[in-house]
Design an enzyme around this catalytic site. Structure first.
Site, mmCIF file in Angstrom:
data_model
loop_
_atom_site.group_PDB
_atom_site.id
_atom_site.type_symbol
_atom_site.label_atom_id
_atom_site.label_comp_id
_atom_site.label_asym_id
_atom_site.label_seq_id
_atom_site.Cartn_x
_atom_site.Cartn_y
_atom_site.Cartn_z
ATOM 1 N N PHE A 128 0.750 -0.864 -0.165
ATOM 2 C CA PHE A 128 -0.029 0.139 0.170
ATOM 3 C C PHE A 128 0.931 1.347 0.074
ATOM 4 C CE2 PHE A 128 -2.832 3.318 2.079
ATOM 5 C CZ PHE A 128 -4.067 3.108 1.170
ATOM 6 N N ASP A 205 1.210 -4.567 8.587
ATOM 7 C CA ASP A 205 0.157 -3.672 8.336
ATOM 8 C C ASP A 205 -1.006 -4.569 8.250
ATOM 9 O OD1 ASP A 205 -1.895 -2.045 7.498
ATOM 10 O OD2 ASP A 205 -0.489 -0.600 6.452
ATOM 11 N N TYR A 230 -11.443 1.535 10.239
ATOM 12 C CA TYR A 230 -12.707 2.111 9.619
ATOM 13 C C TYR A 230 -12.792 1.118 8.476
ATOM 14 C CZ TYR A 230 -8.712 4.272 6.966
ATOM 15 O OH TYR A 230 -7.351 4.502 6.237
ATOM 16 N N LYS A 231 -12.144 -0.115 8.351
ATOM 17 C CA LYS A 231 -12.455 -0.892 7.295
ATOM 18 C C LYS A 231 -13.272 -2.104 7.894
ATOM 19 C CE LYS A 231 -8.561 0.577 4.818
ATOM 20 N NZ LYS A 231 -7.015 0.431 4.456
ATOM 21 N N ARG A 380 -12.498 -4.356 -7.181
ATOM 22 C CA ARG A 380 -12.577 -4.816 -5.876
ATOM 23 C C ARG A 380 -13.781 -5.082 -5.448
ATOM 24 N NH1 ARG A 380 -8.438 -2.391 -1.470
ATOM 25 N NH2 ARG A 380 -10.204 -0.624 -1.880
HETATM 26 C C1 PLP Z 1 -6.194 1.375 4.333
HETATM 27 C C2 PLP Z 1 -4.683 1.351 4.387
HETATM 28 C C3 PLP Z 1 -4.031 2.347 4.938
HETATM 29 C C4 PLP Z 1 -4.414 3.399 5.396
HETATM 30 O O1 PLP Z 1 -3.714 4.401 6.392
HETATM 31 P P1 PLP Z 1 -4.076 5.880 6.716
HETATM 32 O O2 PLP Z 1 -3.038 6.363 7.624
HETATM 33 O O3 PLP Z 1 -5.414 5.415 7.442
HETATM 34 O O4 PLP Z 1 -4.548 6.815 5.661
HETATM 35 C C5 PLP Z 1 -2.520 1.967 5.355
HETATM 36 N N1 PLP Z 1 -2.229 0.792 4.858
HETATM 37 C C6 PLP Z 1 -2.690 -0.205 4.222
HETATM 38 C C7 PLP Z 1 -2.297 -1.669 3.863
HETATM 39 C C8 PLP Z 1 -4.060 0.059 4.097
HETATM 40 O O5 PLP Z 1 -4.856 -0.858 3.562
#
Ligand code: PLP
Length: 420
Positions: A128, A205, A230-231, A380
Site C-alpha cells: 500500500f 500492516d 475504519y475498514k 475490488r
Molecule cells: C487503508 C490502508 C492504510 C491507510 O492508512 P491511513 O493512515 O489510515 O490513511 C494503510 N495501509 C494499508 C495497508 C491500508 O490498506
C-alpha cells in the site's frame, strides 16, 4: 433467473447463516444499494449514532473536563478488546491511537533506531502506498536502503523471494498480512520465523486483515503491527488506528515522536522527555475522543459475531464471488486477480478487466453496486460478513454481468478522478 446457480441457492445460504441477524446491527437505509466496499469504509453500526450523541451531550456537554478520567485510557481499553477479539494479542499490547500512517512511522522508526548497524529495510514493491512512502522517507532520513521486493500483483509476495532477501543486514521487514489490491494473504508465522532467524524486526500492516481473518499476533511470534479501524472494524471515516508492540519489546523500543502522552508520569510536566515504561510510550498527543468512542459500539458487534465465524462466512462469500465470476463474467473479459485458493485470500476478491474503471463507475451509477477500482485495471469486491448477505453477492454479480453485457460503461468518462 440464472440456471447454473439459481438465486434461491443464495437465499438458502442466508437462511443457514448464523450471522444473518447481525445485519440488523447496521444502518441500512437503502435496500436496493449493494455495498461491496466494506474493506474501504465499513458500514455505520446502528448503535453508534446514539452512543456518540450521548457522549457529546453528557460527556462533553455536561461532564466537560471532568470526563477526562474516563476518556484518557479509552484507547488502551479498546486496544485490549481488539487484542482479545481480533488480534490474538495479550492485554497491554494494543492501543488505539493516531492513523495507520503515523503508527507505521512510529513503529518503523523505533525498529530502525534499535538496529543502527543494519542498513536495509524490506518492503513488498506492491505494498500500500502510504507504507512505501513512509519507509522511503525514513530510509532517506536515517541513511538506510529501502529494498522493494518484487511480488505478483495477484498472488502476492512469494515466500522464497522474501527468504532470499533476508540477511543480517536487514533491520526491518514491512508487509501487509492481506494485500490491499489482490487480497493475497501471507503466512504471518512463517514470515516472523524467517525474519527472526536473521534478527530482523517485522512490522505488519493489518489494515485489510483485522476483522476479516483471525490474526494471532502472539502465537505467530509477531513483533510489531499497525492497522485501520475504519475498514472491517466499522469505526467510521478516519477512525483512529491501532498499534501493537509485543510486550517483551516495549521496554527497549523507542519511537521517534516524543509527545507528552508517551512521557512517564505525564502530568509531572518534567523538563526532559523520558518515555513511559509500557505501551504508553508509543502514544503522542491528546486522543480524538469522539472518534475513539465510535470504535466501541463497532467492536461490540465484532465480539458478538466472533472472528472465527466471520472468517467462515467470509470464505463462503468469497467463494461465491469467484464461482459466479468464473461462470458469468469470464466470458466478458474478466479474470480473477486474487489467489484462487480461498485460504490464501483475505476478505475481498479482485477481478481484472481492461475497462475496470468505467465498469466500476457504471456499476455504482446505474446498477447500484458499490465496489471500487484500483490501478491498473482492478475491480475490488468485498462482501463484509457482518452485514452482507449471500443474496447480495448474487444480485451484485448479476448486475455486474448486465453492465458487462450491455457495455453501458462505454458512455462514461475513462479519466481518473480525485479518489481513483
Ligand atoms: C487503508 C490502508 C492504510 C491507510 O492508512 P491511513 O493512515 O489510515 O490513511 C494503510 N495501509 C494499508 C495497508 C491500508 O490498506
Amino acid at each position: 433467473m440464472r440456471d447454473d446457480f439459481p438465486r434461491y441457492l443464495a437465499k438458502e445460504l442466508d437462511v443457514a447463516d448464523p450471522l444473518a441477524e447481525l445485519r440488523d446491527r447496521f444502518v441500512i437505509n437503502d435496500d436496493d444499494l449493494i455495498y461491496l466496499d466494506g474493506n474501504s469504509l465499513g458500514r455505520l453500526p446502528a448503535a453508534t449514532p446514539d452512543f456518540l450523541a450521548r457522549l457529546v451531550r453528557d460527556g462533553w456537554g455536561t461532564g466537560l473536563v471532568r470526563s477526562w478520567p474516563t476518556w484518557i485510557d479509552w484507547g488502551r481499553r479498546l486496544g485490549d478488546q481488539l487484542a482479545r477479539h481480533a488480534l490474538g494479542a495479550r492485554p497491554g499490547e494494543v492501543v488505539i491511537s493516531d492513523s495507520t500512517s503515523v503508527n507505521l512511522y512510529k513503529l518503523a522508526g523505533a525498529a530502525l533506531d534499535a538496529t543502527p548497524d543494519r542498513g536495509t529495510i524490506l518492503v513488498d514493491a506492491e505494498e500500500f502506498p502510504t507504507d512505501r512512502y513512509i519507509l522511503q522517507g525514513l530510509a532517506e532520513q536515517r541513511g538506510r536502503i529501502l529494498r522493494r521486493l518484487p511480488s505478483d500483483l495477484d498472488q502476492g509476495l512469494r515466500p522464497d523471494t522474501l527468504r532470499a532477501a533476508l540477511d543480517s543486514d536487514v533491520a526491518l521487514v514491512v508487509l501487509s498480512a492481506v494485500s490491499y489490491r489482490s487480497g493475497a494473504l501471507l503466512d504471518m508465522a512463517a514470515v516472523n520465523a524467517a525474519a527472526r532467524e536473521v534478527g530482523a524486526y517485522v512490522l505488519w500492516d493489518l489494515s485489510h486483515a483485522v476483522g476479516a481473518v483471525p490474526v494471532q499476533l502472539t502465537a505467530s511470534g509477531a513483533d510489531l503491527a499497525v492497522g485501520c479501524t475504519y475498514k472491517y472494524l466499522n469505526g467510521g471515516p478516519g477512525a483512529p488506528a491501532f498499534l501493537y508492540v509485543r510486550e517483551e519489546l516495549q521496554a527497549t523500543l523507542r519511537q521517534p515522536i516524543w509527545g507528552w502522552f508517551g512521557q512517564r508520569d505525564q502530568f509531572q510536566m518534567r523538563s526532559d522527555y523520558e518515555p513511559a515504561g509500557d505501551l504508553d510510550r508509543f502514544l503522542v498527543g491528546t486522543p480524538p475522543i469522539l472518534s475513539v468512542a465510535a470504535v466501541e459500539p463497532a467492536l461490540a458487534v465484532l465480539a458478538e459475531a466472533g472472528i472465527e465465524r466471520i472468517r467462515q462466512k467470509g470464505l463462503r462469500l468469497g467463494e461465491l464471488i469467484v464461482e459466479l465470476a468464473d461462470a458469468w463474467l469470464a466470458p466478458h473479459g474478466f479474470s480473477l486477480a486474487s489467489p484462487r485458493d480461498p485460504h490464501r485470500r483475505g476478505g475481498h476478491v479482485s477481478l481484472s478487466h481492461p475497462e475496470a474503471l468505467r465498469i466500476s463507475r457504471a456499476l455504482a451509477a446505474e446498477a447500484r453496486v458499490v465496489g471500487d477500482f484500483r490501478v491498473p485495471d482492478r475491480l475490488r469486491l468485498c462482501a463484509a460478513p457482518l452485514y452482507t448477505r449471500f443474496v447480495d453477492v448474487w444480485d451484485a454479480m448479476d448486475r455486474l454481468r448486465d453492465v458487462a453485457e450491455q457495455r453501458s460503461y462505454l458512455r462514461l468518462p475513462a479519466t481518473p478522478s480525485r479518489l481513483t
